[in-house]
Design a protein around this motif. Structure first.
Motif, PDB file in Angstrom:
ATOM      1  N   ALA A  10       0.831  -1.202   0.000  1.00  0.00           N
ATOM      2  CA  ALA A  10       0.000   0.000   0.000  1.00  0.00           C
ATOM      3  C   ALA A  10       0.869   1.256   0.000  1.00  0.00           C
ATOM      4  O   ALA A  10       0.577   2.223  -0.715  1.00  0.00           O
ATOM      5  CB  ALA A  10      -0.928  -0.001   1.212  1.00  0.00           C
ATOM      6  N   HIS A  11       1.942   1.242   0.781  1.00  0.00           N
ATOM      7  CA  HIS A  11       2.843   2.396   0.782  1.00  0.00           C
ATOM      8  C   HIS A  11       3.600   2.508  -0.534  1.00  0.00           C
ATOM      9  O   HIS A  11       3.800   3.618  -1.055  1.00  0.00           O
ATOM     10  CB  HIS A  11       3.811   2.313   1.961  1.00  0.00           C
ATOM     11  N   ALA A  12       4.022   1.389  -1.094  1.00  0.00           N
ATOM     12  CA  ALA A  12       4.712   1.416  -2.390  1.00  0.00           C
ATOM     13  C   ALA A  12       3.789   1.956  -3.479  1.00  0.00           C
ATOM     14  O   ALA A  12       4.234   2.700  -4.364  1.00  0.00           O
ATOM     15  CB  ALA A  12       5.209   0.023  -2.748  1.00  0.00           C
ATOM     16  N   GLU A  13       2.525   1.604  -3.399  1.00  0.00           N
ATOM     17  CA  GLU A  13       1.557   2.077  -4.393  1.00  0.00           C
ATOM     18  C   GLU A  13       1.448   3.600  -4.375  1.00  0.00           C
ATOM     19  O   GLU A  13       1.532   4.249  -5.420  1.00  0.00           O
ATOM     20  CB  GLU A  13       0.197   1.441  -4.118  1.00  0.00           C
ATOM     21  N   ILE A  14       1.295   4.185  -3.206  1.00  0.00           N
ATOM     22  CA  ILE A  14       1.125   5.636  -3.132  1.00  0.00           C
ATOM     23  C   ILE A  14       2.430   6.374  -3.426  1.00  0.00           C
ATOM     24  O   ILE A  14       2.427   7.417  -4.085  1.00  0.00           O
ATOM     25  CB  ILE A  14       0.509   6.071  -1.775  1.00  0.00           C
ATOM     26  N   VAL A  15       3.556   5.826  -2.979  1.00  0.00           N
ATOM     27  CA  VAL A  15       4.840   6.484  -3.230  1.00  0.00           C
ATOM     28  C   VAL A  15       5.160   6.480  -4.724  1.00  0.00           C
ATOM     29  O   VAL A  15       5.572   7.506  -5.285  1.00  0.00           O
ATOM     30  CB  VAL A  15       5.970   5.809  -2.412  1.00  0.00           C
ATOM     31  N   THR A  16       4.958   5.350  -5.383  1.00  0.00           N
ATOM     32  CA  THR A  16       5.252   5.303  -6.818  1.00  0.00           C
ATOM     33  C   THR A  16       4.290   6.194  -7.606  1.00  0.00           C
ATOM     34  O   THR A  16       4.695   6.803  -8.605  1.00  0.00           O
ATOM     35  CB  THR A  16       5.193   3.866  -7.357  1.00  0.00           C
ATOM     36  N   ALA A  43       2.377  -3.126  -7.387  1.00  0.00           N
ATOM     37  CA  ALA A  43       1.971  -2.808  -6.016  1.00  0.00           C
ATOM     38  C   ALA A  43       0.451  -2.726  -5.927  1.00  0.00           C
ATOM     39  O   ALA A  43      -0.151  -3.223  -4.962  1.00  0.00           O
ATOM     40  CB  ALA A  43       2.609  -1.494  -5.569  1.00  0.00           C
ATOM     41  N   TYR A  44      -0.184  -2.127  -6.923  1.00  0.00           N
ATOM     42  CA  TYR A  44      -1.644  -2.029  -6.943  1.00  0.00           C
ATOM     43  C   TYR A  44      -2.280  -3.425  -6.975  1.00  0.00           C
ATOM     44  O   TYR A  44      -3.201  -3.713  -6.208  1.00  0.00           O
ATOM     45  CB  TYR A  44      -2.097  -1.208  -8.155  1.00  0.00           C
ATOM     46  N   LEU A  63     -13.600  -3.043  -1.403  1.00  0.00           N
ATOM     47  CA  LEU A  63     -13.901  -2.046  -2.437  1.00  0.00           C
ATOM     48  C   LEU A  63     -12.895  -0.890  -2.399  1.00  0.00           C
ATOM     49  O   LEU A  63     -12.493  -0.376  -3.450  1.00  0.00           O
ATOM     50  CB  LEU A  63     -15.321  -1.516  -2.275  1.00  0.00           C
ATOM     51  N   LEU A  64     -12.490  -0.490  -1.209  1.00  0.00           N
ATOM     52  CA  LEU A  64     -11.487   0.569  -1.094  1.00  0.00           C
ATOM     53  C   LEU A  64     -10.173   0.171  -1.747  1.00  0.00           C
ATOM     54  O   LEU A  64      -9.490   0.999  -2.344  1.00  0.00           O
ATOM     55  CB  LEU A  64     -11.247   0.918   0.376  1.00  0.00           C
ATOM     56  N   ALA A  65      -9.812  -1.090  -1.641  1.00  0.00           N
ATOM     57  CA  ALA A  65      -8.555  -1.565  -2.224  1.00  0.00           C
ATOM     58  C   ALA A  65      -8.557  -1.433  -3.742  1.00  0.00           C
ATOM     59  O   ALA A  65      -7.491  -1.348  -4.359  1.00  0.00           O
ATOM     60  CB  ALA A  65      -8.300  -3.003  -1.820  1.00  0.00           C
TER      61      ALA A  65
END
Length: 113
Positions: A10-16, A43-44, A63-65
């Motif tokens: 989740a952190h990798a997704e937002i950082v990238t 990551a997603y 659903l949020l994911a």
């Protein structure tokens, strides 16, 4: 507490995503985009699949994911708030059947002559 791999993904997704948008807004380096794009996509997908497999993840968390970018962190937050002390594990797998166990495998001739 969600599993470690879900929090990391989740952190990798937002950082990238942030790095991709910063690259797009500034220099728009194709090499950087070619590197970060697949990392963000993996990551997603990991966030979505890991959340769908969790037994304590309720339907809104699942659903949020699915929301790209911030959805992974939102799902982790929802799971943490709803189950702060729960032991979070993936759905149970069926027990293994057959195969070598503590003794010799069935059907083998174990007589020594």
């Amino acid at each position: 507490m969600p599993p470690r791999h879900l929090r990391i993904a989740a952190h990798a997704e937002i950082v990238t995503l942030c790095l991709l948008l910063a690259n797009l807004a500034t220099v728009h380096d194709r090499t950087l985009s070619a590197l970060l794009g697949p990392v963000h996509g993996c990551a997603y997908l990991l966030v979505v699949l890991a959340t769908l497999r969790l037994t304590v993840a309720d339907p809104p968390a699942k659903l949020l994911a699915l929301v790209p970018g911030i959805g992974g962190l939102a799902a982790v937050r929802r799971i943490t708030r709803r189950h702060p002390t729960a032991s979070v594990t993936p759905s149970p797998s069926p027990p293994p059947t057959g195969g070598p166990g503590p003794g010799p495998a069935r059907g083998w001739n174990t007589t020594i002559r």
